[in-house]
Design an enzyme around this catalytic site. Structure first.
Site, short mmCIF file in Angstrom:
data_model
loop_
_atom_site.label_atom_id
_atom_site.label_comp_id
_atom_site.label_asym_id
_atom_site.label_seq_id
_atom_site.Cartn_x
_atom_site.Cartn_y
_atom_site.Cartn_z
CB CYS A 1 -0.92 0.00 1.22
SG CYS A 1 -1.95 1.46 1.33
N GLY A 2 0.60 2.14 -0.95
CA GLY A 2 1.34 3.38 -1.00
C GLY A 2 0.65 4.51 -0.29
#
Length: 272
Positions: free
Chosen positions: A115-116
């Site tokens: 997840c960014g």
């Protein structure tokens, strides 16, 4: 500091034959990123799951691409000594900035390696304000097509584990300038940008960013903030990534593999 590819006993079954051996796995550990402004106040900004290695570049790249610190203002990066457990000493990094910092939304819980933008409460909160990119290099298509193989050849930890993403910074002639690996695709990008930032090379207006997986919104955003006008991925972009690329002036290339590719935004920088 932990290894990027620690060994672990595994049971391997091949053709019905069962053996026990030691295998290398891609390391995944949390890293807390802190920032200190000119007032001396230190603030925790984020905890991200990453592969140990290039930690200072990762912390710097994250803070720059998330708009927390301005490029060129980082004066010191160091591991923290004030941790309760000695085994976590190399999992906390503090970046000092010569100018006021903007910590932004609360991300101080652990974000997964996939997840960014985990921990951000709204899309508006993660959109780093930057002007649309103009100009930039014109990249011959035959040069673009060589980049996946060049980047793949630089993935040494992937060769040992099979479990890491990669990001590479290329010049318009296809020369690989920086290559970094991480279990998180966005972390690999931050390591590339952070390496360039610490060398004083931002913005990267004359370069191409190549990523080994898909291109999500956060990777387009990070490329734009770093001034990179061409982003290429071996897999697909998302719809939000394509829309962001169009808005931010980034040439977005997807499915770059073999002898083909798709261009989703600003195709004029790719020369047939």
């Amino acid at each position: 500091m932990s290894s990027a590819a620690p060994r672990r006993p595994v049971i391997a079954v091949r053709g019905g034959v069962r053996t026990t051996r030691r295998d290398r796995l891609a390391a995944e550990e949390p890293m807390e990123i802190r920032v200190t402004g000119p007032d001396g106040v230190t603030t925790p900004v984020a905890v991200t799951m990453r592969t140990p290695g290039d930690d200072f570049a990762l912390a710097t790249g994250f803070l720059v691409t998330e708009g927390v610190v301005e490029p060129g203002t980082v004066t010191r990066v160091a591991y923290c000594d004030d941790v309760e457990r000695e085994d976590q000493r190399f999992n906390v990094v503090t970046v000092r900035s010569a100018r006021p910092v903007t910590p932004g939304p609360d991300r101080a819980h652990a974000a997964t390696s996939a997840c960014g933008i985990c921990g951000v409460t709204s899309l508006d909160a993660v959109e780093v304000r930057c002007d649309p990119l103009s100009g930039g290099p014109r990249v011959p298509a035959d040069v673009l097509l060589t980049m996946p193989d060049v980047l793949r050849a630089a993935q040494r930890v992937f060769d040992a584990t099979g479990g890491l993403h990669a990001a590479g910074l290329f010049d318009p002639g296809g020369g690989l300038r920086i290559a970094r690996e991480d279990i998180g695709r966005h972390n690999a990008v931050d390591k590339v940008v952070g390496t360039a930032a610490l060398a004083g090379d931002l913005p990267l207006h004359d370069h191409v960013l190549m990523v080994s997986g898909r291109a999500g919104f956060e990777i387009v955003q990070k490329a734009a903030v770093a001034g990179i006008p061409v982003l290429a991925a071996v897999s697909a972009p998302s719809s939000l990534a394509a829309a962001a690329a169009e808005r931010l002036g980034v040439t977005l290339v997807g499915f770059l593999r073999g002898d083909g590719y798709n261009v989703y935004a600003h195709p004029d920088r790719i020369v047939p």
